[in-house]
Design a protein around this motif. Structure first.
Motif, short mmCIF file in Angstrom:
data_model
loop_
_atom_site.label_atom_id
_atom_site.label_comp_id
_atom_site.label_asym_id
_atom_site.label_seq_id
_atom_site.Cartn_x
_atom_site.Cartn_y
_atom_site.Cartn_z
N UNK A 38 0.82 -1.22 0.00
CA UNK A 38 0.00 0.00 0.00
C UNK A 38 0.86 1.26 0.00
N UNK A 39 2.16 1.10 -0.01
CA UNK A 39 3.04 2.27 -0.08
C UNK A 39 3.30 2.93 1.25
N UNK A 40 3.00 2.24 2.35
CA UNK A 40 3.29 2.81 3.67
C UNK A 40 4.79 2.78 3.88
N UNK A 41 5.36 3.93 4.20
CA UNK A 41 6.81 4.02 4.31
C UNK A 41 7.32 3.92 5.74
N UNK A 42 6.45 4.30 6.70
CA UNK A 42 6.91 4.34 8.08
C UNK A 42 5.94 3.61 9.02
N UNK A 43 6.53 2.96 10.01
CA UNK A 43 5.76 2.45 11.15
C UNK A 43 6.25 3.25 12.35
N UNK A 44 5.39 4.11 12.87
CA UNK A 44 5.72 4.85 14.08
C UNK A 44 5.35 3.93 15.24
N UNK A 45 6.36 3.39 15.90
CA UNK A 45 6.12 2.22 16.74
C UNK A 45 6.43 2.45 18.20
N UNK A 46 5.55 1.90 19.03
CA UNK A 46 5.80 1.83 20.46
C UNK A 46 5.47 0.40 20.87
N UNK A 47 6.53 -0.41 21.02
CA UNK A 47 6.36 -1.86 21.11
C UNK A 47 6.00 -2.34 22.51
N UNK A 48 5.42 -3.54 22.57
CA UNK A 48 5.10 -4.18 23.85
C UNK A 48 5.00 -5.68 23.69
N UNK B 200 16.58 -8.83 3.49
CA UNK B 200 16.61 -7.69 2.57
C UNK B 200 15.28 -7.41 1.90
N UNK B 201 14.20 -7.87 2.53
CA UNK B 201 12.87 -7.64 1.95
C UNK B 201 12.48 -6.18 2.16
N UNK B 202 12.00 -5.51 1.13
CA UNK B 202 11.64 -4.10 1.35
C UNK B 202 10.42 -4.02 2.26
N UNK B 203 10.38 -2.97 3.05
CA UNK B 203 9.23 -2.80 3.95
C UNK B 203 9.30 -1.45 4.61
N UNK B 204 8.26 -1.10 5.34
CA UNK B 204 8.26 0.21 5.99
C UNK B 204 9.39 0.32 7.01
N UNK B 205 9.88 1.55 7.18
CA UNK B 205 10.94 1.80 8.14
C UNK B 205 10.32 2.01 9.52
N UNK B 206 10.93 1.40 10.53
CA UNK B 206 10.41 1.56 11.89
C UNK B 206 11.01 2.80 12.54
N UNK B 207 10.15 3.65 13.09
CA UNK B 207 10.59 4.81 13.84
C UNK B 207 10.14 4.62 15.28
#
Ligand SMILES: Cc1ncc(C[n+]2csc(CCOP(=O)(O)OP(=O)(O)O)c2C)c(N)n1
Ligand SMILES: [Mg+2]
Length: 575
Positions: A25-35, A52-59
């Motif tokens: 879907x073209x999502x570039x970022x995951x703004x993440x707060x993990x648990x 090396x699979x392309x995917x959203x970047x985790x912030x």
């Protein structure tokens, strides 16, 4: 449990499928707060990275409000939803008012939250193994955000996780747009599933709606017959194409444009059909008072009837993706024709159907508008004069305008200086000024980070109140600004605390005891060191400005820190 469900190495799970769908879907970022609900996702991200699979970047976002606000700013800049990943009910609650802001601002954001595991005896990988999982099992987690999101659902099985992600994003991006919320239990996120191929074309947003022919005819005729036609808008500028169409229509028909609490640049402030900004001013707006035909396009509060309204007998027309304002319990503006339509499409329809006015009438209208615009401009300029002592917000904003240029992107959360920022920045280009569109303070810092991630080349500026600065969680924001190399200029309009509640109490109890009471508990005596917070958290450059004479050098040093040293800069401006 660990023996039965020991890690089996490479896996394609529901979590992998979710990541893949976001990527498609073209999502570039995951703004993440993990648990503890996210092992499946963390493992899937690690596996994707390792292969090396392309995917959203985790912030990594140390608080959820900042994560959501960053996604908000990113989506305002690009039009595209990003993912916000939060921890069960707790992280959902911590999104707090940022969900309100995205909902009210109609900003697409994809929120994903885990659910506590649904099994407790090692029945499946991900089953409960921490005490907190009993605490975090709540009866209606989705109910926390149900009143705010365009779509919410639980992924109950990995087999169709991708379709649910795409469906949620389709809602987020389809008019009237907004945040969506998806949950999944820990065991479901762990489930191994077959990979589902997706044709992304099938999940595009619903096509933009047009007005019916009869409404077009009515509106065009009214605009042509009017003495003083006026457009009022607040968020039409979320589509730059709509701004161009509005300018075209204003010129073609000689229609004035008034912005009401704008959350976007809806019209170039230098255009001679531009009649300025109205906010909470407690006086009748002149343009509204003169208008006999008012076309409201994309506005939630085109005027506040108790203090300012169109002249008696004015004909009102209304175009909006959601003219009923389905999420507002009390809403009416006296419009006789209401159209559910996309602003760009509707304006094109109006322009195509409008025969030209006689040259003479058009010239008359344009001349009257040009005179009104000039009056507005001279009034604006008068307020920008250098103050005799201290520092005025108007002067400061005018100097910011000169220092940052027309292409810088500004996010504003200036509260009682909202109109000062909107008017005195005099933006000319769509997409160069945003406010949240909602009413939950704290948007500005996260939003600035989101804008900067979307446009790394741009100079990004946040202008906020001192109260709003604290609401924005500046320690988190400035830690992230350094961590993710997203330096921006933050100008804190330091007026000693919260002026808005004082204005509110004076508007309701002008002669009350509170009006002259020594304290109404809204001042910040012993204010924090605003810049120091950002310096400690993210190494920000700090300026403190108390007089007009100091402004230009402080701005120059701050911009140098951003450009040459790649550090954020905070100007504590005592207005
Ligand atoms: C999350 C949240 N809490 C409380 C409020 C109520 N509120 C509205 S304006 C305001 C004060 C804002 O202070 P500041 O940013 O310094 O702006 P000023 O009023 O001084 O212009 C408060 C507390 C709000 N809108 N949102
Ligand atoms: Mg303040």
């Amino acid at each position: 449990m660990s023996a039965r469900y020991a890690d089996s190495g490479w896996m394609y799970t529901t979590s992998s499928a979710i990541l893949e769908a976001l990527s498609e879907a073209g999502v570039e970022f995951i703004f993440a707060n993990f648990g503890s609900d996210h092992p499946g996702l963390i493992e899937a991200i690690a596996q994707a990275r390792a292969t090396g699979k392309p995917g959203p970047r985790v912030v990594t976002c140390p608080t959820e409000m900042v994560a959501m606000s960053a996604a908000h700013g990113y989506a305002q800049t690009t039009g595209r939803a990003q993912a916000v990943l939060v921890h069960v009910d707790c992280g959902t609650q911590a999104l707090g008012g940022a969900v309100h802001n995205a909902a009210k601002g109609r900003v697409p954001v994809f929120i994903l939250a885990g659910l506590s595991p649904v099994t407790q005896d090692a029945e499946a990988r991900g089953s409960r193994n921490e005490f907190i999982q009993w605490m975090q099992d709540v009866p209606d987690q989705r109910g926390l955000v149900r009143g705010y999101v365009r779509y919410e659902n639980e992924i109950r099985h990995g087999a169709n996780a991708k379709q649910i992600v795409h469906r949620a994003l389709q809602f987020a991006h389809s008019a009237p747009r907004g945040p969506v919320y998806v949950t999944a239990a820990r065991e479901v996120l762990e489930q191994e599933v077959p990979r589902v191929p997706i044709d992304a074309r099938q999940w595009r947003p619903v096509a933009a709606a047009a007005m019916n022919a009869e409404s077009v005819e009515q509106i065009v005729q009214a605009l042509i017959d009017a003495e003083n036609p006026l457009v009022v808008t607040s968020y039409l500028g979320r589509s730059p194409a709509a701004v161009a169409e509005l300018a075209g229509m204003a010129e073609q028909l000689g229609v004035g444009v008034l912005e009401s609490v704008p959350s976007y640049v809806n019209f170039p402030a230098t255009h001679e059909c531009y009649l300025g900004v109205q906010w909470n001013e407690r006086r009748q707006n002149a343009a509204l008072a003169q208008a006999d035909v008012v076309l409201v396009i994309d506005s939630d509060v085109p005027w506040i009837g108790a203090v300012s309204r169109p002249r008696a007998g004015a004909r009102i027309f209304h175009i909006d993706a959601d003219p009923l304002k389905a999420q507002m319990t009390l809403w009416y503006i006296g419009a006789t024709t209401q159209c559910a339509a996309d602003a760009t499409v509707a304006l094109r329809q109006i322009r195509a159907a409008a025969s030209r006015l006689s040259t003479e009438r058009l010239a008359q209208r344009r001349a009257r508008l040009a005179a009104a615009h000039e009056l507005w401009e001279s009034e604006i300029e008068r307020h920008e004069q250098i103050p005799a002592t201290g520092l005025s917000a108007e002067y400061l904003v005018a100097r910011i305008r000169a220092a940052i240029g027309d292409d810088a992107i500004v996010v504003s959360e200036a509260v009682t200086n909202f109109h000062v920022v909107s008017q005195h920045l005099r933006r000319t280009r769509p997409g160069t000024l945003f406010s949240s569109g909602g009413g939950s303070l704290g948007y500005n810092g996260g939003a600035a980070l989101g804008v900067k991630l979307a446009r790394p080349d741009a100079l990004v500026v946040s202008i906020c109140g001192d109260g709003s600065y604290l609401f924005s969680q500046p320690s988190v924001v400035h830690w992230m600004a350094r961590r993710y190399e997203t330096p921006f200029l933050q100008v804190v309009l330091n007026n000693g605390g919260w002026r808005a509640p004082r204005q509110a109490v004076l508007s309701v109890h002008p002669d009350g005891i509170a009006a002259t009471a020594p304290s109404i508990d809204i001042d910040f005596p012993q204010p924090p060191d605003y810049g120091g917070i950002a310096a400690a958290a993210g190494g920000a450059h700090v300026e403190v400005v108390k007089t007009a004479a100091e402004v230009d050098t402080a701005l120059a040093r701050a911009l140098r820190a951003i450009r040459a040293e790649r550090r954020a800069a905070v100007i504590d401006a005592q207005v």
